[in-house]
Design a protein around this motif. Sequence first.
Motif, PDB file in Angstrom:
ATOM      1  N   SER A   4       0.820  -1.208   0.000  1.00 23.18           N
ATOM      2  CA  SER A   4       0.000   0.000   0.000  1.00 23.18           C
ATOM      3  C   SER A   4       0.857   1.262   0.000  1.00 23.18           C
ATOM      4  O   SER A   4       2.038   1.241   0.352  1.00 23.18           O
ATOM      5  N   LYS A   5       0.255   2.363  -0.393  1.00 19.92           N
ATOM      6  CA  LYS A   5       0.978   3.628  -0.518  1.00 19.92           C
ATOM      7  C   LYS A   5       1.563   4.080   0.815  1.00 19.92           C
ATOM      8  O   LYS A   5       2.634   4.681   0.864  1.00 19.92           O
ATOM      9  N   SER A   6       0.861   3.791   1.911  1.00 25.37           N
ATOM     10  CA  SER A   6       1.343   4.207   3.230  1.00 25.37           C
ATOM     11  C   SER A   6       2.436   3.296   3.771  1.00 25.37           C
ATOM     12  O   SER A   6       3.057   3.605   4.786  1.00 25.37           O
ATOM     13  N   ASP A   9       4.522   1.157  -0.842  1.00 21.41           N
ATOM     14  CA  ASP A   9       4.157   1.967  -2.012  1.00 21.41           C
ATOM     15  C   ASP A   9       4.597   1.318  -3.329  1.00 21.41           C
ATOM     16  O   ASP A   9       5.340   1.910  -4.114  1.00 21.41           O
ATOM     17  N   ASP A  11       3.425   0.582  -6.645  1.00 17.85           N
ATOM     18  CA  ASP A  11       2.366   0.950  -7.583  1.00 17.85           C
ATOM     19  C   ASP A  11       2.061  -0.216  -8.519  1.00 17.85           C
ATOM     20  O   ASP A  11       2.963  -0.774  -9.148  1.00 17.85           O
ATOM     21  N   SER A  62      10.770   0.155  -4.135  1.00 20.47           N
ATOM     22  CA  SER A  62      10.305   0.039  -2.748  1.00 20.47           C
ATOM     23  C   SER A  62      11.437  -0.317  -1.789  1.00 20.47           C
ATOM     24  O   SER A  62      11.311  -0.136  -0.577  1.00 20.47           O
TER      25      SER A  62
END
Length: 224
Positions: A4-6, A9, A11, A62
């Motif tokens: 997840s982005k938080s 992240d 994409d 990441s």
Amino acid sequence: HWSSKSAMDIDGLGEKLATRLFDLGFISDVADVYYLEPGQLTPLEGFGEKSAENLVRAIERSKDRPFSLVLYALGIRHVGAVTAGLIATRFGGEDLMRGVEVERLTGIDGVGEVVARAVVEYFDLEDNRDLVERLLERGIDFGREAGSPSEGSLSGKRVVITGTLERPRNYYVGRLEAAGGTFTSSVSKNTDYVLAGEEAGSKLERARELGVPVLDEAGFEDLL
């Protein structure tokens, strides 16, 4: 949660795709994500050469996420993003792997006993330790994050702790480190304070000889 982005992240790696990759046997845990190659993804429905390469690049990026976000991404019970950030400025992943006592974690302002026990229990489990080892092998950042020296009331101070105190020694070491100080085992002219409990013995005598300020527990807490 991991992608997840938080957290990490990544994409393009959503829950549906992660489930699909799991069902296909491409991944069994988050560490397997870092072994994916474009050639595995290209034949899948919805993927082309470019989209497969983009996902692998996102996975690679990441690896630059700081340890606080990695710790949060592990999904340890009770450990949110803020708490993970507090822990990451005091301990790195390898510190946690070697074993950190609950008292040292609760010495961090903002980290309670429930969270501390959850972290200790997580890193005590062999399966979790194996996962972290594999993530380390793939280059995920588990290094302790540098805190701002100006934030700690005892930043740069060297403190000796001696004698019998009300709480376990690790509690005071944790509080000291959280405030930016350094725990040392012997008294010297470079010592800034001595925290002395009952039956402090020779270290207390040495502190008095050198004129090093001696604190009781209340005095120590006042400095924090």
